[in-house]
Structure formats: C-alpha cells, structure tokens
Write a protein that holds these residues in place. Sequence first.
Motif, PDB file in Angstrom:
ATOM      1  N   ILE A 211      40.993  68.300  -2.269  1.00  0.00           N
ATOM      2  CA  ILE A 211      39.813  69.164  -2.286  1.00  0.00           C
ATOM      3  C   ILE A 211      38.704  68.554  -3.137  1.00  0.00           C
ATOM      4  O   ILE A 211      37.524  68.571  -2.748  1.00  0.00           O
ATOM      5  CB  ILE A 211      40.186  70.581  -2.772  1.00  0.00           C
ATOM      6  N   LEU A 212      39.062  67.980  -4.275  1.00  0.00           N
ATOM      7  CA  LEU A 212      38.033  67.297  -5.070  1.00  0.00           C
ATOM      8  C   LEU A 212      37.467  66.088  -4.332  1.00  0.00           C
ATOM      9  O   LEU A 212      36.317  65.713  -4.541  1.00  0.00           O
ATOM     10  CB  LEU A 212      38.592  66.874  -6.425  1.00  0.00           C
ATOM     11  N   ALA A 213      38.268  65.484  -3.455  1.00  0.00           N
ATOM     12  CA  ALA A 213      37.742  64.390  -2.629  1.00  0.00           C
ATOM     13  C   ALA A 213      36.587  64.892  -1.767  1.00  0.00           C
ATOM     14  O   ALA A 213      35.599  64.183  -1.557  1.00  0.00           O
ATOM     15  CB  ALA A 213      38.849  63.818  -1.747  1.00  0.00           C
ATOM     16  N   GLY A 214      36.731  66.115  -1.260  1.00  0.00           N
ATOM     17  CA  GLY A 214      35.631  66.694  -0.504  1.00  0.00           C
ATOM     18  C   GLY A 214      34.469  67.096  -1.398  1.00  0.00           C
ATOM     19  O   GLY A 214      33.323  66.721  -1.161  1.00  0.00           O
ATOM     20  N   ILE A 215      34.767  67.846  -2.454  1.00  0.00           N
ATOM     21  CA  ILE A 215      33.724  68.359  -3.351  1.00  0.00           C
ATOM     22  C   ILE A 215      32.922  67.213  -3.964  1.00  0.00           C
ATOM     23  O   ILE A 215      31.683  67.240  -3.994  1.00  0.00           O
ATOM     24  CB  ILE A 215      34.353  69.230  -4.446  1.00  0.00           C
ATOM     25  N   ASN A 216      33.606  66.191  -4.473  1.00  0.00           N
ATOM     26  CA  ASN A 216      32.926  65.098  -5.163  1.00  0.00           C
ATOM     27  C   ASN A 216      32.112  64.209  -4.242  1.00  0.00           C
ATOM     28  O   ASN A 216      31.236  63.465  -4.703  1.00  0.00           O
ATOM     29  CB  ASN A 216      33.944  64.221  -5.908  1.00  0.00           C
ATOM     30  N   ASN A 217      32.405  64.269  -2.937  1.00  0.00           N
ATOM     31  CA  ASN A 217      31.738  63.369  -1.999  1.00  0.00           C
ATOM     32  C   ASN A 217      30.904  64.092  -0.948  1.00  0.00           C
ATOM     33  O   ASN A 217      30.525  63.499   0.065  1.00  0.00           O
ATOM     34  CB  ASN A 217      32.789  62.476  -1.325  1.00  0.00           C
ATOM     35  N   GLY A 218      30.624  65.368  -1.192  1.00  0.00           N
ATOM     36  CA  GLY A 218      29.733  66.102  -0.306  1.00  0.00           C
ATOM     37  C   GLY A 218      30.310  66.411   1.054  1.00  0.00           C
ATOM     38  O   GLY A 218      29.584  66.501   2.047  1.00  0.00           O
ATOM     39  N   ILE A 219      31.644  66.586   1.120  1.00  0.00           N
ATOM     40  CA  ILE A 219      32.325  66.885   2.375  1.00  0.00           C
ATOM     41  C   ILE A 219      32.964  68.270   2.263  1.00  0.00           C
ATOM     42  O   ILE A 219      33.611  68.575   1.264  1.00  0.00           O
ATOM     43  CB  ILE A 219      33.415  65.833   2.666  1.00  0.00           C
ATOM     44  N   ASP A 220      32.777  69.110   3.270  1.00  0.00           N
ATOM     45  CA  ASP A 220      33.401  70.432   3.251  1.00  0.00           C
ATOM     46  C   ASP A 220      34.916  70.290   3.153  1.00  0.00           C
ATOM     47  O   ASP A 220      35.495  69.326   3.665  1.00  0.00           O
ATOM     48  CB  ASP A 220      33.028  71.213   4.507  1.00  0.00           C
ATOM     49  N   SER A 221      35.555  71.289   2.515  1.00  0.00           N
ATOM     50  CA  SER A 221      36.990  71.198   2.285  1.00  0.00           C
ATOM     51  C   SER A 221      37.699  72.474   2.725  1.00  0.00           C
ATOM     52  O   SER A 221      37.145  73.575   2.671  1.00  0.00           O
ATOM     53  CB  SER A 221      37.277  70.933   0.804  1.00  0.00           C
ATOM     54  N   LEU A 222      38.956  72.298   3.138  1.00  0.00           N
ATOM     55  CA  LEU A 222      39.830  73.408   3.500  1.00  0.00           C
ATOM     56  C   LEU A 222      41.106  73.277   2.681  1.00  0.00           C
ATOM     57  O   LEU A 222      41.880  72.335   2.864  1.00  0.00           O
ATOM     58  CB  LEU A 222      40.157  73.367   4.999  1.00  0.00           C
ATOM     59  N   LEU A 223      41.320  74.214   1.761  1.00  0.00           N
ATOM     60  CA  LEU A 223      42.529  74.227   0.945  1.00  0.00           C
ATOM     61  C   LEU A 223      43.559  75.133   1.601  1.00  0.00           C
ATOM     62  O   LEU A 223      43.312  76.315   1.829  1.00  0.00           O
ATOM     63  CB  LEU A 223      42.215  74.729  -0.465  1.00  0.00           C
ATOM     64  N   VAL A 224      44.732  74.561   1.915  1.00  0.00           N
ATOM     65  CA  VAL A 224      45.820  75.342   2.488  1.00  0.00           C
ATOM     66  C   VAL A 224      46.902  75.503   1.425  1.00  0.00           C
ATOM     67  O   VAL A 224      47.295  74.545   0.763  1.00  0.00           O
ATOM     68  CB  VAL A 224      46.381  74.676   3.768  1.00  0.00           C
ATOM     69  N   LEU A 225      47.360  76.736   1.257  1.00  0.00           N
ATOM     70  CA  LEU A 225      48.295  77.054   0.176  1.00  0.00           C
ATOM     71  C   LEU A 225      49.746  76.860   0.627  1.00  0.00           C
ATOM     72  O   LEU A 225      50.573  77.768   0.542  1.00  0.00           O
ATOM     73  CB  LEU A 225      48.054  78.485  -0.307  1.00  0.00           C
ATOM     74  N   SER A 226      50.032  75.659   1.100  1.00  0.00           N
ATOM     75  CA  SER A 226      51.372  75.359   1.599  1.00  0.00           C
ATOM     76  C   SER A 226      52.072  74.295   0.766  1.00  0.00           C
ATOM     77  O   SER A 226      53.178  73.874   1.118  1.00  0.00           O
ATOM     78  CB  SER A 226      51.285  74.866   3.053  1.00  0.00           C
ATOM     79  N   GLY A 227      51.443  73.878  -0.330  1.00  0.00           N
ATOM     80  CA  GLY A 227      52.019  72.792  -1.097  1.00  0.00           C
ATOM     81  C   GLY A 227      51.737  72.854  -2.579  1.00  0.00           C
ATOM     82  O   GLY A 227      52.194  73.756  -3.275  1.00  0.00           O
ATOM     83  N   PHE A 228      50.918  71.936  -3.064  1.00  0.00           N
ATOM     84  CA  PHE A 228      50.773  71.703  -4.501  1.00  0.00           C
ATOM     85  C   PHE A 228      50.026  72.821  -5.235  1.00  0.00           C
ATOM     86  O   PHE A 228      50.520  73.379  -6.199  1.00  0.00           O
ATOM     87  CB  PHE A 228      50.057  70.363  -4.718  1.00  0.00           C
ATOM     88  N   THR A 229      48.827  73.145  -4.796  1.00  0.00           N
ATOM     89  CA  THR A 229      48.013  74.150  -5.489  1.00  0.00           C
ATOM     90  C   THR A 229      48.463  75.559  -5.092  1.00  0.00           C
ATOM     91  O   THR A 229      48.615  75.866  -3.904  1.00  0.00           O
ATOM     92  CB  THR A 229      46.523  73.950  -5.160  1.00  0.00           C
ATOM     93  N   GLN A 230      48.673  76.406  -6.095  1.00  0.00           N
ATOM     94  CA  GLN A 230      49.206  77.743  -5.879  1.00  0.00           C
ATOM     95  C   GLN A 230      48.100  78.803  -5.871  1.00  0.00           C
ATOM     96  O   GLN A 230      47.041  78.607  -6.458  1.00  0.00           O
ATOM     97  CB  GLN A 230      50.233  78.080  -6.964  1.00  0.00           C
ATOM     98  N   LYS A 231      48.373  79.927  -5.215  1.00  0.00           N
ATOM     99  CA  LYS A 231      47.370  80.980  -5.049  1.00  0.00           C
ATOM    100  C   LYS A 231      46.863  81.506  -6.386  1.00  0.00           C
ATOM    101  O   LYS A 231      45.663  81.784  -6.533  1.00  0.00           O
ATOM    102  CB  LYS A 231      47.944  82.125  -4.210  1.00  0.00           C
ATOM    103  N   GLU A 232      47.749  81.613  -7.393  1.00  0.00           N
ATOM    104  CA  GLU A 232      47.326  82.157  -8.687  1.00  0.00           C
ATOM    105  C   GLU A 232      46.355  81.234  -9.422  1.00  0.00           C
ATOM    106  O   GLU A 232      45.679  81.655 -10.361  1.00  0.00           O
ATOM    107  CB  GLU A 232      48.543  82.448  -9.565  1.00  0.00           C
TER     108      GLU A 232
END
Length: 256
Positions: A211-232
């Motif tokens: 997601i930071l790859a998108g944010i830092n480079n001006g690309i829209d991002s889609l975070l899916v809560l199926s792995g590393f980053t948790q909803k909380e």
Amino acid sequence: MYKGYLIDLDGTIYRGSEPIPAGRRFVEQLQARQIPFLFLTNNTTKTPQTVADRLANEFSIYVSPETVYTATLATIDYMNDADKGKKVFVIGEPGLIDPILAAGYEWETEHPDYVVVGLDTDVTYEKFVTATLAIQRGATFIGTNPDKNIPTERGLLPGAGSVIALIEASTQQSAIYIGKPEAIIMEKGLGILGLDKSEVLMVGDNYTTDILAGINNGIDSLLVLSGFTQKEEIPDLPVQPTHLVDSLDEWRFDEK
C-alpha cells in the motif's frame, strides 16, 4: 475503470501454502475482462517461471511467467540502466544469483561494480565481510527489498531487509532499495504494463510494502485484509489506502 493492476502474491493471492479462493477468482475476473495485470513481488528466491508453475500446480491459477515481475528482475533492470559495469558480488539465493549471471554479469569478490544483497538463508559471516569490503572500495550497494521479516508458519523470520541492515551498519552506507515500496520496481512495473500511474491500481495485503508502494508513488491502492495488515490497525494508519476490502470477492471492477 482501472486499465491495469499491480498485484502482490503472498497474503493476497495465497497465504503461504494455503490458497485464498477469492484471490484465484480475482485473477480469473481480470483474465475474463482482458484487463492487463502484473504480479509484483519482493521475493528474490524464485524465478518468474517457478512462480507461474507454483500458481498453476498449487493454486489452479494459470498465468504466463511474463505476468510475474520480481525484485530480482527489477534489480537487473536497474543495473542495466545505471550502466556502471558488469562485475557483481551477490548475497542471495539462486533465484537472485542465477538470473543476474544469466543477464551477463560476472562474479567478482574484490572489486565488483555492484554488491547486491537479498535474502540468503545460508548467509555466512565471510559473505558479510566480502560485501562490506567491496562497498568500502566503492561498489554500488543495492538492497533487493526492505522487508525486515517474512511471515511463516514458524512466525516472523528475518527477511532481506534484516540482512541488508547488517551491511548498512558495517559500511555506514544506505543501500539503494529496489523492491516495494520503492519507486524503482513500481516505475518498471508501470513500464511493462504500458500504462500511466493514474490508470493503475496496486493491490496487496501489506500496508508497509504494497500500500505504501502505491501511496508513495502516486498510484491508487487496494488493501485486502487477507494477510499481513489486520483490521484493527486500519484506524491508526498514517495515510489510508484508496480502497479497503475484507476479501477480493468484494471488489467491483467498474470502481475508480
């Protein structure tokens, strides 16, 4: 509609050795709609052919190796563009070393033009010594990717970023990082798709890389809560992803 997709693998399409059915359906939707996509992975231990074979054999996802762009390939492209010479010393595994040598680079331990450091599960003190001395002599110091840890069934193991950090400490120099979330791999990925960053969506499960790859480079991002980053963790993220879903089954391809 987004005209192209950059997609993470582990945690997004599968989770270790466990399939994520929504990930397979997501890829099949892209194929059915003839939307270009590129799997963008920081993993340097496997070649695109190996990744494509694994997707087919283990997860019933059928793609060509050309749809897989690894930090290894991005590293080779970066060195080709820099054009500082063809001598290299590498700390890494065959998935990193073999493609670099196949691309015309020659192994050199004393005075290489580049020292490339990635994940190496057989790393030794002597390899650290060779890399440190070569960088002190003027070799360009490249880190394949900044991932400090690798999520496994055993827990969070040291990743390439941890190996690179040791050499940064011993040389007192910062590496040139290639993989997500850095600009180098993102710009190369966009070039392969032949699309502008405004037309592409970066899809992944890890906020600190995908997601930071998108944010830092001006690309829209889609975070899916199926792995590393948790909803909380979502409320405390410094910058929110463009889109957020619990499962890739929720994604509507007409969104923008």
